[in-house]
Design a protein around this motif. Structure first.
Motif: not given
Ligand SMILES: CC(C)(COP(=O)(O)OP(=O)(O)OC[C@H]1O[C@@H](n2cnc3c(N)ncnc32)[C@H](O)[C@@H]1OP(=O)(O)O)[C@@H](O)C(=O)NCCC(=O)NCCS
Length: 167
Positions: A62-91
């Motif tokens: 149905a789609g994809w979720v990308g993720w990544y991590e900033e690993t510098d200890p002083d700036y550590r955080h995670g991030g995401m991105d997403i797309f979903l097939s239009p057939a699965f939108h709105g639910r």
């Protein structure tokens, strides 16, 4: 990513998130090619084997979720991105997929802060991220190149672990 640090399969109520397999790449690229997704994707309308989960709903990709991590200890955080097939939108499936991955980034990967950076004009995505607890940080001017080759504003949003929606 392979080895002891490999991400697990994550299971939500309706979505299953499988670590991206090479075999998923062609069907996912076919999803990006659909206009309702393509308009929000950059100049390279493909995914490769970056860190990501394939979103599976009722046995279908149905789609994809990308993720990544900033690993510098002083700036550590995670991030995401997403797309979903239009057939699965709105639910609510995009929201659910992000909630499951956000819980994993906070609970298992130990992040205290997550970010996401939709196009400033992508009101549907911004509404979805806001409902999860993300807050706008600011507009990044002419941040990303759109499919038409022009530069578009992006909205940086962040979320602190205790702001993540409980459901
Ligand atoms: C942005 C995107 C991921 C959002 O996913 P989605 O599943 O369509 O969105 P939601 O999960 O928020 O659901 C959308 C609507 O369905 C409604 N909905 C229907 N059933 C629902 C349920 N069971 N639970 C929750 N919401 C539900 C929601 O209320 C929401 O409407 P609202 O925002 O008006 O309240 C998806 O539309 C998408 O892939 N778009 C194209 C690519 C893109 O823009 N990617 C983002 C790049 S930053």
């Amino acid at each position: 990513m392979t080895g002891p640090d490999s991400p697990p399969t994550l299971v939500g109520e309706r979505v299953t998130l499988c670590p991206l397999r090479v075999a998923d790449i062609a069907p996912l690229n076919a999803i990006i090619a659909q206009p309702d997704v393509r308009q929000w994707w950059g100049t390279d309308p493909t995914v490769d084997d970056q860190d990501a989960f394939t979103i599976v709903v009722d046995g279908e990709i149905a789609g994809w979720v990308g993720w990544y991590e900033e690993t510098d200890p002083d700036y550590r955080h995670g991030g995401m991105d997403i797309f979903l097939s239009p057939a699965f939108h709105g639910r609510g499936l995009g929201r659910e997929a992000l909630l499951v991955v956000a819980r994993w980034l906070v609970g298992e990967r130990g992040h205290h802060r997550l970010i996401i950076d939709p196009a400033a004009a992508n009101t549907r995505a911004i509404r979805t991220y806001t409902s999860l607890g993300f807050k706008p940080v600011g507009v990044m001017r002419r941040y990303e190149q759109g499919p038409d080759g022009t530069w578009h504003d992006g909205l940086l949003m962040d979320l602190l672990a205790d702001e993540l929606s409980p459901s």
